[in-house]
Motif scaffolding. Structure first.
Motif, mmCIF file in Angstrom:
data_model
loop_
_atom_site.group_PDB
_atom_site.id
_atom_site.type_symbol
_atom_site.label_atom_id
_atom_site.label_comp_id
_atom_site.label_asym_id
_atom_site.label_seq_id
_atom_site.Cartn_x
_atom_site.Cartn_y
_atom_site.Cartn_z
ATOM 1 N N VAL A 127 4.828 -11.544 -15.551
ATOM 2 C CA VAL A 127 4.972 -10.998 -14.204
ATOM 3 C C VAL A 127 4.072 -9.778 -14.069
ATOM 4 C CG1 VAL A 127 6.535 -9.844 -12.607
ATOM 5 C CG2 VAL A 127 7.328 -11.832 -13.888
ATOM 6 N N GLN A 128 3.408 -9.668 -12.933
ATOM 7 C CA GLN A 128 2.577 -8.509 -12.664
ATOM 8 C C GLN A 128 3.104 -7.802 -11.413
ATOM 9 O OE1 GLN A 128 0.868 -11.716 -12.795
ATOM 10 N NE2 GLN A 128 0.957 -11.411 -15.020
ATOM 11 N N LEU A 129 3.117 -6.489 -11.483
ATOM 12 C CA LEU A 129 3.486 -5.648 -10.342
ATOM 13 C C LEU A 129 2.286 -4.775 -10.010
ATOM 14 C CD1 LEU A 129 7.062 -4.461 -11.395
ATOM 15 C CD2 LEU A 129 6.460 -6.395 -9.939
ATOM 16 N N VAL A 130 1.854 -4.832 -8.784
ATOM 17 C CA VAL A 130 0.694 -4.049 -8.370
ATOM 18 C C VAL A 130 1.088 -3.128 -7.241
ATOM 19 C CG1 VAL A 130 -1.651 -4.127 -7.465
ATOM 20 C CG2 VAL A 130 -0.869 -5.892 -9.066
ATOM 21 N N GLU A 131 1.006 -1.833 -7.524
ATOM 22 C CA GLU A 131 1.336 -0.828 -6.511
ATOM 23 C C GLU A 131 0.078 -0.401 -5.762
ATOM 24 O OE1 GLU A 131 4.088 0.804 -10.027
ATOM 25 O OE2 GLU A 131 1.983 0.239 -9.889
ATOM 26 N N SER A 132 0.278 0.027 -4.538
ATOM 27 C CA SER A 132 -0.823 0.562 -3.740
ATOM 28 C C SER A 132 -0.264 1.520 -2.702
ATOM 29 C CB SER A 132 -1.599 -0.559 -3.055
ATOM 30 O OG SER A 132 -0.747 -1.292 -2.189
ATOM 31 N N GLY A 133 -1.142 2.314 -2.119
ATOM 32 C CA GLY A 133 -0.745 3.186 -1.026
ATOM 33 C C GLY A 133 -0.649 4.654 -1.371
ATOM 34 N N GLY A 134 -0.821 5.002 -2.641
ATOM 35 C CA GLY A 134 -0.764 6.404 -3.004
ATOM 36 C C GLY A 134 -1.971 7.165 -2.480
ATOM 37 N N GLY A 135 -1.911 8.481 -2.609
ATOM 38 C CA GLY A 135 -3.035 9.290 -2.166
ATOM 39 C C GLY A 135 -2.675 10.750 -2.061
ATOM 40 N N LEU A 136 -3.563 11.484 -1.411
ATOM 41 C CA LEU A 136 -3.394 12.924 -1.211
ATOM 42 C C LEU A 136 -3.054 13.188 0.255
ATOM 43 C CD1 LEU A 136 -3.711 15.924 -2.016
ATOM 44 C CD2 LEU A 136 -6.165 15.670 -1.555
ATOM 45 N N VAL A 137 -1.940 13.863 0.479
ATOM 46 C CA VAL A 137 -1.528 14.215 1.833
ATOM 47 C C VAL A 137 -1.081 15.662 1.858
ATOM 48 C CG1 VAL A 137 -0.832 11.865 2.458
ATOM 49 C CG2 VAL A 137 0.838 13.436 1.462
ATOM 50 N N GLN A 138 -0.936 16.187 3.060
ATOM 51 C CA GLN A 138 -0.414 17.541 3.211
ATOM 52 C C GLN A 138 1.102 17.496 3.389
ATOM 53 O OE1 GLN A 138 -2.634 19.265 6.491
ATOM 54 N NE2 GLN A 138 -4.212 20.015 5.094
ATOM 55 N N ALA A 139 1.732 18.607 3.089
ATOM 56 C CA ALA A 139 3.182 18.692 3.262
ATOM 57 C C ALA A 139 3.564 18.355 4.698
ATOM 58 C CB ALA A 139 3.667 20.093 2.900
ATOM 59 N N GLY A 140 4.625 17.572 4.826
ATOM 60 C CA GLY A 140 5.093 17.145 6.131
ATOM 61 C C GLY A 140 4.565 15.800 6.575
ATOM 62 N N GLU A 141 3.533 15.315 5.916
ATOM 63 C CA GLU A 141 2.964 14.026 6.280
ATOM 64 C C GLU A 141 3.705 12.871 5.610
ATOM 65 O OE1 GLU A 141 -1.609 15.344 7.345
ATOM 66 O OE2 GLU A 141 -1.215 14.385 5.417
#
Length: 116
Positions: free
Chosen positions: A2-16
């Motif tokens: 089984v493979q799990l692939v995450e996505s969507g991370g990144g750098l944001v500012q507080a409150g976002e």
């Protein structure tokens, strides 16, 4: 396997906000629970939230009201909507899947960084 692939991370500012995705593929027969955990530098991995096959959810206290887990059974995908992010939410976020009663799998992790 089984493979799990995450996505969507990144750098944001507080409150976002950010939305993470975790797609499972491979030999999937009966997903029991999917969830998200996180690990900040120098700290142990901790529970963020889980969702069972019948849709029951569980959240860590510090995430209640800000984070929402959801899933798409047809796509074997789980999502984590994170709102009102704080610098202390900075961590590597890991997806976990429990299949049957004994098989568990982890994704490779996705970095979330929240600046002040």
């Amino acid at each position: 396997q089984v493979q799990l692939v995450e996505s969507g991370g990144g750098l944001v500012q507080a409150g976002e906000s950010l939305r993470l995705s975790c797609a499972a593929s491979g030999r999937i027969f009966k997903i029991n629970t999917m969830g998200w955990y996180r690990q900040a530098p120098g700290k142990q991995r901790e529970l963020v939230t889980t969702i069972t096959s019948d849709g029951s959810t569980n959240y860590a206290d510090s995430m209640k009201g800000r984070f929402t887990i959801s899933k798409d059974n047809a796509k074997n995908t789980v999502y984590l909507q994170m709102n009102s992010l704080k610098p202390e939410d900075t961590a590597v976020y890991y997806c976990k899947m429990v299949q049957g009663s004994t098989y568990s799998y982890w994704g490779q992790g996705t970095q979330v960084t929240v600046s002040r």
